[in-house]
Design a protein around this motif. Structure first.
Motif, PDB file in Angstrom:
ATOM      1  N   ARG A 209       0.147 -36.959  -3.865  1.00 48.28           N
ATOM      2  CA  ARG A 209      -1.088 -36.656  -5.061  1.00 48.28           C
ATOM      3  C   ARG A 209      -0.922 -38.040  -5.741  1.00 48.28           C
ATOM      4  NH1 ARG A 209      -0.525 -31.363  -7.940  1.00 48.28           N
ATOM      5  NH2 ARG A 209      -1.781 -30.688  -6.186  1.00 48.28           N
ATOM      6  N   LEU A 210      -1.821 -38.613  -5.476  1.00 47.14           N
ATOM      7  CA  LEU A 210      -2.069 -40.055  -6.312  1.00 47.14           C
ATOM      8  C   LEU A 210      -3.183 -39.834  -7.593  1.00 47.14           C
ATOM      9  CD1 LEU A 210      -3.253 -42.540  -3.603  1.00 47.14           C
ATOM     10  CD2 LEU A 210      -1.132 -41.794  -4.147  1.00 47.14           C
ATOM     11  N   GLU A 211      -2.351 -40.145  -8.552  1.00 46.58           N
ATOM     12  CA  GLU A 211      -3.168 -39.648 -10.114  1.00 46.58           C
ATOM     13  C   GLU A 211      -2.608 -40.794 -11.059  1.00 46.58           C
ATOM     14  OE1 GLU A 211      -2.040 -35.810 -11.232  1.00 46.58           O
ATOM     15  OE2 GLU A 211       0.440 -36.152 -10.873  1.00 46.58           O
ATOM     16  N   GLY A 212      -3.575 -41.102 -11.987  1.00 52.08           N
ATOM     17  CA  GLY A 212      -3.551 -42.140 -12.715  1.00 52.08           C
ATOM     18  C   GLY A 212      -4.895 -42.391 -13.622  1.00 52.08           C
ATOM     19  N   VAL A 213      -5.084 -43.569 -14.231  1.00 50.86           N
ATOM     20  CA  VAL A 213      -6.195 -43.713 -15.093  1.00 50.86           C
ATOM     21  C   VAL A 213      -6.898 -45.093 -14.559  1.00 50.86           C
ATOM     22  CG1 VAL A 213      -5.157 -42.817 -17.097  1.00 50.86           C
ATOM     23  CG2 VAL A 213      -4.559 -45.192 -16.708  1.00 50.86           C
ATOM     24  N   ARG A 214      -7.977 -44.928 -15.024  1.00 50.77           N
ATOM     25  CA  ARG A 214      -8.859 -46.259 -14.857  1.00 50.77           C
ATOM     26  C   ARG A 214      -8.542 -47.269 -15.601  1.00 50.77           C
ATOM     27  NH1 ARG A 214     -14.172 -46.416 -13.165  1.00 50.77           N
ATOM     28  NH2 ARG A 214     -14.622 -44.324 -13.783  1.00 50.77           N
ATOM     29  N   TYR A 215      -8.386 -48.622 -14.949  1.00 48.67           N
ATOM     30  CA  TYR A 215      -7.904 -49.853 -15.607  1.00 48.67           C
ATOM     31  C   TYR A 215      -9.001 -50.299 -16.394  1.00 48.67           C
ATOM     32  CZ  TYR A 215      -7.011 -54.838 -15.732  1.00 48.67           C
ATOM     33  OH  TYR A 215      -6.640 -56.145 -16.316  1.00 48.67           O
ATOM     34  N   SER A 216      -8.479 -50.650 -17.704  1.00 50.39           N
ATOM     35  CA  SER A 216      -9.664 -50.891 -18.765  1.00 50.39           C
ATOM     36  C   SER A 216      -9.737 -52.282 -18.878  1.00 50.39           C
ATOM     37  CB  SER A 216      -8.823 -50.270 -19.993  1.00 50.39           C
ATOM     38  OG  SER A 216      -7.851 -50.902 -20.450  1.00 50.39           O
ATOM     39  N   GLY A 217      -8.900 -53.184 -18.469  1.00 55.62           N
ATOM     40  CA  GLY A 217      -9.037 -54.697 -18.269  1.00 55.62           C
ATOM     41  C   GLY A 217      -8.208 -55.241 -19.503  1.00 55.62           C
ATOM     42  N   LEU A 218      -7.417 -54.325 -20.237  1.00 62.89           N
ATOM     43  CA  LEU A 218      -6.552 -54.640 -21.576  1.00 62.89           C
ATOM     44  C   LEU A 218      -5.120 -54.751 -21.036  1.00 62.89           C
ATOM     45  CD1 LEU A 218      -8.258 -52.881 -24.507  1.00 62.89           C
ATOM     46  CD2 LEU A 218      -8.805 -55.067 -23.869  1.00 62.89           C
TER      47      LEU A 218
ATOM     48  N   LEU B 291     -18.029 -42.876 -10.034  1.00 58.84           N
ATOM     49  CA  LEU B 291     -16.939 -42.704  -9.225  1.00 58.84           C
ATOM     50  C   LEU B 291     -16.051 -43.828  -8.938  1.00 58.84           C
ATOM     51  CD1 LEU B 291     -18.013 -40.002  -6.460  1.00 58.84           C
ATOM     52  CD2 LEU B 291     -16.400 -39.733  -8.654  1.00 58.84           C
ATOM     53  N   ALA B 292     -16.737 -45.023  -9.004  1.00 61.19           N
ATOM     54  CA  ALA B 292     -16.297 -46.217  -8.541  1.00 61.19           C
ATOM     55  C   ALA B 292     -15.272 -46.876  -9.790  1.00 61.19           C
ATOM     56  CB  ALA B 292     -17.480 -47.356  -8.450  1.00 61.19           C
ATOM     57  N   GLY B 293     -14.250 -47.585  -9.125  1.00 59.29           N
ATOM     58  CA  GLY B 293     -13.417 -48.224 -10.425  1.00 59.29           C
ATOM     59  C   GLY B 293     -12.183 -48.681  -9.889  1.00 59.29           C
ATOM     60  N   ASP B 294     -11.387 -49.550 -10.811  1.00 57.75           N
ATOM     61  CA  ASP B 294     -10.053 -49.868 -10.479  1.00 57.75           C
ATOM     62  C   ASP B 294      -9.123 -48.929 -11.027  1.00 57.75           C
ATOM     63  OD1 ASP B 294     -10.668 -52.158  -8.941  1.00 57.75           O
ATOM     64  OD2 ASP B 294     -10.968 -53.134 -10.549  1.00 57.75           O
ATOM     65  N   TRP B 295      -7.945 -48.278 -10.346  1.00 58.54           N
ATOM     66  CA  TRP B 295      -7.232 -47.370 -10.943  1.00 58.54           C
ATOM     67  C   TRP B 295      -5.841 -47.694 -10.833  1.00 58.54           C
ATOM     68  CZ3 TRP B 295     -10.154 -43.477 -12.834  1.00 58.54           C
ATOM     69  CH2 TRP B 295     -11.468 -43.245 -12.343  1.00 58.54           C
ATOM     70  N   TYR B 296      -5.109 -47.241 -11.831  1.00 55.66           N
ATOM     71  CA  TYR B 296      -3.523 -47.453 -11.664  1.00 55.66           C
ATOM     72  C   TYR B 296      -2.898 -45.915 -11.525  1.00 55.66           C
ATOM     73  CZ  TYR B 296      -3.902 -52.160 -12.169  1.00 55.66           C
ATOM     74  OH  TYR B 296      -4.147 -53.777 -12.009  1.00 55.66           O
ATOM     75  N   VAL B 297      -2.406 -45.722 -10.511  1.00 50.82           N
ATOM     76  CA  VAL B 297      -1.825 -44.414 -10.132  1.00 50.82           C
ATOM     77  C   VAL B 297      -0.326 -44.347  -9.747  1.00 50.82           C
ATOM     78  CG1 VAL B 297      -4.262 -43.676  -9.208  1.00 50.82           C
ATOM     79  CG2 VAL B 297      -2.507 -44.660  -7.606  1.00 50.82           C
ATOM     80  N   GLN B 298       0.110 -43.499  -9.553  1.00 52.83           N
ATOM     81  CA  GLN B 298       1.649 -42.924  -9.174  1.00 52.83           C
ATOM     82  C   GLN B 298       1.239 -41.997  -7.840  1.00 52.83           C
ATOM     83  OE1 GLN B 298       4.702 -42.319 -12.042  1.00 52.83           O
ATOM     84  NE2 GLN B 298       4.776 -40.283 -10.916  1.00 52.83           N
ATOM     85  N   ALA B 299       2.102 -42.162  -7.210  1.00 52.34           N
ATOM     86  CA  ALA B 299       2.210 -41.561  -6.003  1.00 52.34           C
ATOM     87  C   ALA B 299       3.304 -40.295  -5.968  1.00 52.34           C
ATOM     88  CB  ALA B 299       2.372 -42.312  -4.733  1.00 52.34           C
ATOM     89  N   ASN B 300       3.070 -39.108  -6.125  1.00 53.45           N
ATOM     90  CA  ASN B 300       3.856 -38.143  -6.174  1.00 53.45           C
ATOM     91  C   ASN B 300       3.567 -37.268  -4.952  1.00 53.45           C
ATOM     92  OD1 ASN B 300       4.388 -38.706  -8.742  1.00 53.45           O
ATOM     93  ND2 ASN B 300       2.286 -37.411  -9.525  1.00 53.45           N
ATOM     94  N   VAL B 301       4.718 -36.441  -4.502  1.00 53.35           N
ATOM     95  CA  VAL B 301       4.895 -35.654  -3.255  1.00 53.35           C
ATOM     96  C   VAL B 301       4.614 -34.122  -3.928  1.00 53.35           C
ATOM     97  CG1 VAL B 301       6.003 -34.735  -1.270  1.00 53.35           C
ATOM     98  CG2 VAL B 301       6.106 -36.909  -1.774  1.00 53.35           C
ATOM     99  N   VAL B 302       3.529 -33.384  -3.191  1.00 54.97           N
ATOM    100  CA  VAL B 302       3.533 -32.089  -3.334  1.00 54.97           C
ATOM    101  C   VAL B 302       4.146 -31.285  -2.519  1.00 54.97           C
ATOM    102  CG1 VAL B 302       1.587 -30.144  -3.506  1.00 54.97           C
ATOM    103  CG2 VAL B 302       1.131 -32.637  -4.424  1.00 54.97           C
ATOM    104  N   ASP B 303       5.154 -30.413  -2.937  1.00 53.64           N
ATOM    105  CA  ASP B 303       5.983 -29.707  -1.977  1.00 53.64           C
ATOM    106  C   ASP B 303       5.648 -28.095  -2.401  1.00 53.64           C
ATOM    107  OD1 ASP B 303       7.961 -28.630  -0.158  1.00 53.64           O
ATOM    108  OD2 ASP B 303       9.605 -29.422  -1.182  1.00 53.64           O
ATOM    109  N   GLY B 304       4.931 -27.500  -1.871  1.00 52.70           N
ATOM    110  CA  GLY B 304       4.686 -25.982  -2.271  1.00 52.70           C
ATOM    111  C   GLY B 304       4.284 -26.248  -3.746  1.00 52.70           C
ATOM    112  N   ASP B 305       4.727 -25.492  -4.602  1.00 57.34           N
ATOM    113  CA  ASP B 305       4.295 -25.436  -6.025  1.00 57.34           C
ATOM    114  C   ASP B 305       5.026 -26.563  -6.744  1.00 57.34           C
ATOM    115  OD1 ASP B 305       2.915 -23.080  -5.753  1.00 57.34           O
ATOM    116  OD2 ASP B 305       4.523 -21.740  -6.140  1.00 57.34           O
TER     117      ASP B 305
END
Length: 159
Positions: free
Chosen positions: A150-159, A33-47
């Motif tokens: 909702r924070l969502e994104g990908v693991r930092y790969s170092g590249l 579960l551990a890692g560095d992540w690059y995410v974007q912050a979205n807002v969940v408003d119902g659906d």
């Protein structure tokens, strides 16, 4: 005689050199579960999901083990890049999920709820097109009740 001593010294050196083994360094109890992540912050408003609500683009967060290296808890830390939160969350390393309910924020006085948090192995894509681990988590702050980020994104790969 010199040749015999030279050969014996060479043989002894080779024996010592080949007998050394490299020790493998173990990972942490929450390594999956551990890692560095690059995410974007979205807002969940119902659906509806409002993407990049604050116009921050992608930012860095981290998930990592606690000092106790307990497999049942991790730190979730936005590194002061979003809402200034760092909380301990309950972890399930087998299912790659984590959550927190009313967790104390170490950066300032507020509590944090984390729901629907999971890591999906190779569930995302890096900018260069290569597969990457994907993270998603819904976060709610006591000083902004009712708003789900909702924070969502990908693991930092170092590249």
């Amino acid at each position: 005689m010199k040749k015999v001593l030279y050969f014996a010294a060479l043989l002894l050196t080779m024996v010592f050199a080949t007998s050394c083994e490299k020790e493998e360094i173990g990972g942490t109890a929450t390594e999956s579960l551990a890692g560095d992540w690059y995410v974007q912050a979205n807002v969940v408003d119902g659906d509806q999901v409002i993407e990049d609500y604050y116009g921050l683009g992608r930012f860095h967060i981290a998930t990592y083990n606690t000092a106790a290296n307990n497999p049942n808890e991790i730190w979730v830390d936005d590194l002061s890049n979003f809402w200034q939160f760092k909380v301990k969350a309950a972890a399930d390393v087998n299912n790659l999920t984590f959550s927190a309910s009313g967790a104390a924020n170490t950066y300032y006085d507020c509590s944090v709820n984390i729901t629907n948090a999971k890591v999906i192995k190779k569930g995302g894509t890096q900018n260069n097109g290569s597969p990457a681990d994907y993270i998603t988590l819904d976060v709610e702050f006591s000083d902004d009740p009712g708003t789900i980020y909702r924070l969502e994104g990908v693991r930092y790969s170092g590249l």
